[in-house]
Design a protein around this motif. Structure first.
Motif, short mmCIF file in Angstrom:
data_model
loop_
_atom_site.label_atom_id
_atom_site.label_comp_id
_atom_site.label_asym_id
_atom_site.label_seq_id
_atom_site.Cartn_x
_atom_site.Cartn_y
_atom_site.Cartn_z
N LEU A 201 0.85 -1.19 0.00
CA LEU A 201 0.00 0.00 0.00
C LEU A 201 0.89 1.24 0.00
O LEU A 201 1.96 1.25 0.58
N LYS A 202 0.43 2.27 -0.66
CA LYS A 202 1.19 3.53 -0.68
C LYS A 202 0.88 4.30 0.61
O LYS A 202 -0.24 4.68 0.89
N THR A 203 1.91 4.54 1.42
CA THR A 203 1.69 5.08 2.75
C THR A 203 1.16 6.51 2.75
O THR A 203 0.11 6.79 3.31
N LEU A 204 1.90 7.40 2.08
CA LEU A 204 1.59 8.82 2.24
C LEU A 204 0.18 9.19 1.78
O LEU A 204 -0.56 9.82 2.54
N PRO A 205 -0.24 8.79 0.56
CA PRO A 205 -1.60 9.16 0.16
C PRO A 205 -2.66 8.61 1.11
O PRO A 205 -3.61 9.32 1.46
N LEU A 206 -2.44 7.36 1.58
CA LEU A 206 -3.42 6.78 2.51
C LEU A 206 -3.46 7.56 3.81
O LEU A 206 -4.54 7.90 4.31
N GLU A 207 -2.29 7.86 4.37
CA GLU A 207 -2.25 8.59 5.64
C GLU A 207 -2.92 9.95 5.51
O GLU A 207 -3.67 10.37 6.39
N LEU A 208 -2.65 10.63 4.38
CA LEU A 208 -3.25 11.95 4.19
C LEU A 208 -4.77 11.81 4.07
O LEU A 208 -5.52 12.61 4.62
N THR A 209 -5.21 10.77 3.39
CA THR A 209 -6.66 10.57 3.23
C THR A 209 -7.31 10.32 4.58
O THR A 209 -8.28 10.99 4.95
N TRP A 210 -6.72 9.37 5.33
CA TRP A 210 -7.43 9.06 6.58
C TRP A 210 -7.09 9.99 7.73
O TRP A 210 -7.59 9.82 8.82
N SER A 211 -6.22 10.97 7.51
CA SER A 211 -6.15 12.10 8.44
C SER A 211 -7.12 13.18 8.00
O SER A 211 -7.76 13.84 8.82
N GLY A 212 -7.20 13.37 6.67
CA GLY A 212 -7.99 14.47 6.13
C GLY A 212 -9.48 14.29 6.34
O GLY A 212 -10.17 15.23 6.74
N ILE A 213 -9.97 13.07 6.10
CA ILE A 213 -11.42 12.87 6.22
C ILE A 213 -11.92 13.12 7.65
O ILE A 213 -12.86 13.89 7.85
N PRO A 214 -11.28 12.51 8.66
CA PRO A 214 -11.74 12.83 10.03
C PRO A 214 -11.60 14.31 10.36
O PRO A 214 -12.45 14.87 11.06
N LEU A 215 -10.54 14.95 9.84
CA LEU A 215 -10.34 16.37 10.13
C LEU A 215 -11.50 17.20 9.59
O LEU A 215 -12.05 18.06 10.28
N VAL A 216 -11.88 16.92 8.35
CA VAL A 216 -12.97 17.70 7.75
C VAL A 216 -14.28 17.45 8.49
O VAL A 216 -14.99 18.40 8.86
N ILE A 217 -14.58 16.17 8.76
CA ILE A 217 -15.83 15.86 9.48
C ILE A 217 -15.84 16.56 10.83
O ILE A 217 -16.83 17.18 11.24
N THR A 218 -14.69 16.50 11.52
CA THR A 218 -14.57 17.12 12.83
C THR A 218 -14.85 18.62 12.78
O THR A 218 -15.62 19.15 13.58
N LEU A 219 -14.25 19.28 11.78
CA LEU A 219 -14.41 20.74 11.73
C LEU A 219 -15.84 21.13 11.37
O LEU A 219 -16.39 22.08 11.92
N VAL A 220 -16.44 20.36 10.48
CA VAL A 220 -17.84 20.65 10.12
C VAL A 220 -18.74 20.48 11.35
O VAL A 220 -19.56 21.34 11.68
N MET A 221 -18.54 19.35 12.05
CA MET A 221 -19.39 19.10 13.22
C MET A 221 -19.11 20.11 14.33
O MET A 221 -20.01 20.49 15.08
N PHE A 222 -17.86 20.54 14.44
CA PHE A 222 -17.53 21.58 15.42
C PHE A 222 -18.33 22.85 15.13
O PHE A 222 -18.94 23.43 16.03
N GLY A 223 -18.33 23.25 13.84
CA GLY A 223 -19.05 24.47 13.46
C GLY A 223 -20.53 24.36 13.79
O GLY A 223 -21.13 25.28 14.36
N TRP A 224 -21.09 23.22 13.46
CA TRP A 224 -22.53 23.03 13.71
C TRP A 224 -22.81 23.04 15.22
O TRP A 224 -23.72 23.72 15.70
N GLY A 225 -21.98 22.29 15.96
CA GLY A 225 -22.17 22.23 17.41
C GLY A 225 -22.04 23.60 18.05
O GLY A 225 -22.80 23.95 18.96
N ALA A 226 -21.07 24.38 17.56
CA ALA A 226 -20.88 25.72 18.10
C ALA A 226 -22.11 26.59 17.83
O ALA A 226 -22.54 27.37 18.69
#
Lengths: 538, 335
Positions: free
Chosen positions: B62-87
């Protein structure tokens, strides 16, 4: 290699049999065993308090014990489990045993301080037990003021004196790990060749060193306020009760990561060993530990969302708390990917590791939920929170601890545990755990506040489920006590490396000699280099 | 059957639906990720189980870097969206409507005491009309309590020595649990009350049949006289031969304004400031005045302080007397 022990005739267990040879030992492995005995005692004690709490909650009426007794029960459950089991468990037992072995050192940097840490821990334990047997303490493990300083008529000062002293044992252990990891690595063992267990303990030690003094000061101020009425926290004297909460959580939130980061290290070791794979994205997993340790210091204010702190403070603490979820998610994905194309065996430690991932995922996701501002207001101080932190702290730390104990049991004792009973116990723990704590998420959303001795009728069915689960969980927890003890005498001889695992600790004998290695090990490969191990054995 | 085994609380306030929406979306996201991880692990556990003579593959395929960026990026985006809504939900829940009816609550081991603006006092029960925003100003007589009505999805700590506020607008008539959510001692778990949300008509009827004292503001005014507060803090127009008789500042229009203290620092004259000035008057003297006010600590209950605050809040600056308000007497006069 397995003939070394026979040739030399001595390992750390057989190097002296007198009581003195144990109580004055400076051998990190013996100290680990001493710690294991003390910690097991406190785990049983904390478990009995927990069971009393669950029994009381079987019925809505507070009919098993008095309200005051119940309040003391849940307080002592929290105090004993957190300060005397969860925080020290993995570092003091597995860390003490393995950190020098894994870095190829003869011992920890300060063996005498290491022995002192065990004595300090026991002294602290005796003082806290003293408070318990004199009648206990009823403030909750959080000791919120002004209840703890003015209104509680229980043994608050004695308890916090015990916890204050206990902090030093943490600091001694953390100090020892940091210096050992920096200064005593074997030749060739660069930072990025270190096992992730070491990274987890390194991150943990940083939190211990920076955070523990703060709780010590906080508890000292609390004792001073209660004894001398100085007006630090008491509003009647011009103090600020919310100040206490800030100080308390500045340590006590990072303390959760003291419990979970070493456990994550254990899980990385187990998964790579039983999947025969390099841990996927080693650097990301290592840096995720450091990121969690750092971020962990910036999130305490989420315990104060409904305390009346400003809306803007709430915003900052909310977003930082939610960000901790990202490195945690990275670790879960990496462990999962480590299994891809592996050669996976189904030994007990692996079952614990997979159980850990399941429970940690639920705990982590609900943690991010709780950090969400609008949502937290409703479930703050309810069973939703109780369920969440048990998933993280108990599901996370204890699954890692038990998984680690089984994984390294052959190394520590030279014996294998009985496979059938250990798998049964792992299954019971997982099922019992979920049955105990999952209903509590629902209870929390329904609105049942925590620390209730009696409750409205409509909450009963879920509480009955939870108590039933606690019974199963209790059986699962007690079983290892018996079959591991049994294995000491009757277990099969393990050999040096029963799992075919990669790592310096598996290159020495089981049990290791007092000086850990017969020859100074030299590291030439990357961590978890299973392909090379495979090539060697063919 | 579900009455014995409820899975979801009643939603009976304007905020409840927003919180529930946040909850359901979070539960959805959580279920997705949990089952996603569980499915992957189960699949790997079965497909890659150890077999004799197995050739080792490698996740290194498996290619490490693209995978790591993907599975860091997706939770980050979901987190920030939910943070905004919760706020956003949190902001809404924190912003008290300007026209809210003002009630008072005092927590005490182990009871809730309420004061209606109309003067009714209740213990452990709170009757409110539906469809009206209700603002509770709360403090505690002893330890920290926490006001929690699950059906309204509101919770706020009640802290001794400070005032906190919470607001809600009930949407459905009914009786709802009121819990204390912060551990407060022996009988914490029986510090339970009920909130009765009544239709406006029923609320009027209930008020009429209840034991109604004078409105809170009126009893505040009476106390103001009884405790002789008026002796010093008297009306702005009490001037005799051009010399001001007042020994303390006038309180008209003071509430909510910024005051400069003797120390040079400033403080907003809010509930906590007024409470502190009654209990501990020497600590925050307004510049230009002598520290001569006696303490009323122990002489007034928290409810009486609430009434005084409500009265002081109601005092408005008389149109004709504004110029006098800004002119403190000189020191010799006041001494």
């Amino acid at each position: 290699m397995s003939t070394h022990a026979a040739e030399l005739g001595s390992n750390y267990l057989t190097n002296g049999f007198s009581l003195k040879s144990w109580l004055l030992t400076k051998d990190h492995k013996r100290i680990a065993i001493l710690y294991m005995i003390s910690i097991t005692f406190f785990f049983i004690l904390g478990g009995l308090f927990a069971f009393a709490v669950r029994l009381e909650l079987l019925t809505p009426a507070g009919d098993l014990m008095e309200a005051d007794t119940y309040n003391r029960m849940f307080t002592m459950h929290g105090v004993v489990m957190i300060f005397f089991f969860l925080i020290p468990s993995i570092p003091a037992v597995l860390g003490n045993f393995l950190v020098p072995l894994m870095v190829g050192a003869k011992d920890l940097a300060f063996p005498k301080i290491n022995l002192a840490s065990w004595y300090v821990y026991n002294l602290a334990g005796i003082i806290t037990l003293g408070a318990i047997f004199m009648g206990g303490v009823d403030t909750g493990w959080t000791f919120y003021t002004p209840f703890s300083t003015t209104y509680s008529n229980s043994y608050v000062v004695l308890t916090v004196v015990g916890l204050f002293i206990n902090g030093f044992s943490s600091i001694f252990t953390g100090l020892n790990f940091i210096v050992t990891i920096h200064r005593m690595r074997a030749p060739g063992l660069t930072w990025f060749r270190l096992p992730l267990f070491i990274w987890g303990h390194y991150a943990t030690s940083l939190i211990i060193m920076l955070g523990t003094p703060v709780i010590a000061i906080t508890l000292a101020l609390l004792a001073a306020e209660r004894s001398l009425h100085l007006g630090i926290f008491d509003p009647a004297l011009g103090g600020d009760p919310i100040l206490f909460q800030h100080l308390f959580w500045f340590y006590s939130h990072p303390a959760v990561y003291i419990m979970i980061l070493p456990s994550m290290g254990v899980i990385s070791e187990i998964i790579s060993a039983f999947a025969r794979q390099k841990v996927f994205g080693y650097h990301f997993v290592a840096f995720a530990s450091i990121a969690i340790a750092i971020l962990g210091f910036l999130v305490w204010g989420h315990h104060l969302f409904v305390s009346g702190q400003s809306v803007y403070a709430g915003l900052v603490f909310s977003v930082l708390s939610m960000l901790v979820g990202v490195p945690s998610a990275v670790k879960v994905f990496n462990w999962t990917a480590t299994m891809f194309k592996g050669s996976i065996s189904r030994e007990t430690p692996m079952l614990y590791a997979l159980g850990f991932i399941g429970l940690f995922t639920i705990g982590g996701l609900t943690g991010v939920m709780l950090a969400t501002l609008g949502f937290d207001v409703h479930v703050h101080d309810t069973y939703f929170v109780v369920a969440h932190f048990h998933y993280i702290m108990v599901g996370g730390a204890i699954m890692g601890y038990l998984g680690g104990i089984h994984f390294w049991w052959p190394k520590m004792t030279g014996r294998l545990y009985p496979e059938f009973w250990s798998k049964l116990s792992a299954g019971l723990v997982f099922i019992g755990f979920n049955l105990t704590f999952f209903p509590q998420f629902v209870l929390g959303y329904l609105g049942m506040p925590r620390r209730y001795w009696s409750y409205p009728d409509e909450f009963q069915v879920l509480n009955v489920l939870s108590t039933a689960g606690a019974t199963v969980l209790g059986v699962g927890y007690v079983m290892p006590l018996f079959y591991l003890t049994y294995s000491l005498a009757f277990g099969r001889a393990a050999g040096d490396n029963p799992w075919g695992a990669y790592g310096l600790e598996w290159e020495t004998t089981s049990p290791p000699p007092t000086e850990n290695f017969h020859h100074q090990p030299v590291v030439t490969g990357e961590a978890y280099d299973y392909p090379s191990l495979e090539a060697k054995s063919v | 059957m579900w009455s014995d085994f409820p899975l979801f609380p009643r939603a009976a306030s304007t905020i409840a639906r927003d919180v529930d929406a946040l909850y359901f979306v979070w539960v959805g996201i959580s279920l997705f990720f949990f089952f996603f991880i569980a499915a992957l692990i189960t699949t790997f556990f079965i497909s890659f189980r150890r077999r004799a003579g197995h050739q080792y593959g490698s996740a290194g395929d498996l290619k490490t870097l693209p995978l790591e960026l993907t599975w860091s990026g997706i939770p980050l985006v979901i987190t920030l969206v939910m943070f905004g809504w919760g706020a956003q939900v949190f902001f809404e829940a924190s912003r008290t409507p300007a026209d809210a009816d003002s009630y008072f609550a005092v927590g005490k081991q182990w009871m809730w005491k309420f004061q209606h603006p109309e003067g009714v006092r209740e213990i452990n029960d709170l009757h409110i009309p539906v469809g009206r925003p209700i603002k509770l100003t709360m403090t505690s007589e002893d330890v920290i309590h926490s006001f929690y009505v699950p059906a309204f999805r509101v919770k706020k700590d009640v802290v001794p020595g400070r005032y906190s506020t919470v607001w809600f607008e009930a949407t459905e008539p009914g009786r709802y649990h009121l819990f204390c959510a912060e551990f407060c001692g022996t009988e914490h778990s029986v510090m339970i009350g009920s909130v009765y949300a009544l239709t406006p008509e029923d609320y009027e009827t209930w008020l009429a049949t209840g034991d109604t004292g004078p409105p809170v503001q009126v009893s505040g005014a009476e106390l103001f006289d009884q405790l002789s507060c008026s002796t010093c803090h008297q009306g702005a127009d009490q001037i005799d031969d051009g010399i001001r008789l007042a020994r303390g500042p006038h309180l008209e229009g003071v509430f909510g304004t910024e005051r400069t203290l003797v120390s040079g620092s400033t403080v907003v004259a809010d509930e906590s400031y007024i409470r502190n000035s009654i209990i501990n008057p020497q600590s925050q003297i307004v510049a230009g005045w002598q520290p001569i006010m006696p303490t009323f600590k122990g002489q007034v209950t928290e409810e009486q302080i609430n009434a005084l605050i409500d009265y002081i809040k109601s005092l408005e600056v008389p149109q004709t007397a504004q110029q006098n308000v800004v002119a403190p007497p000189n020191a010799s006069n006041a001494g």
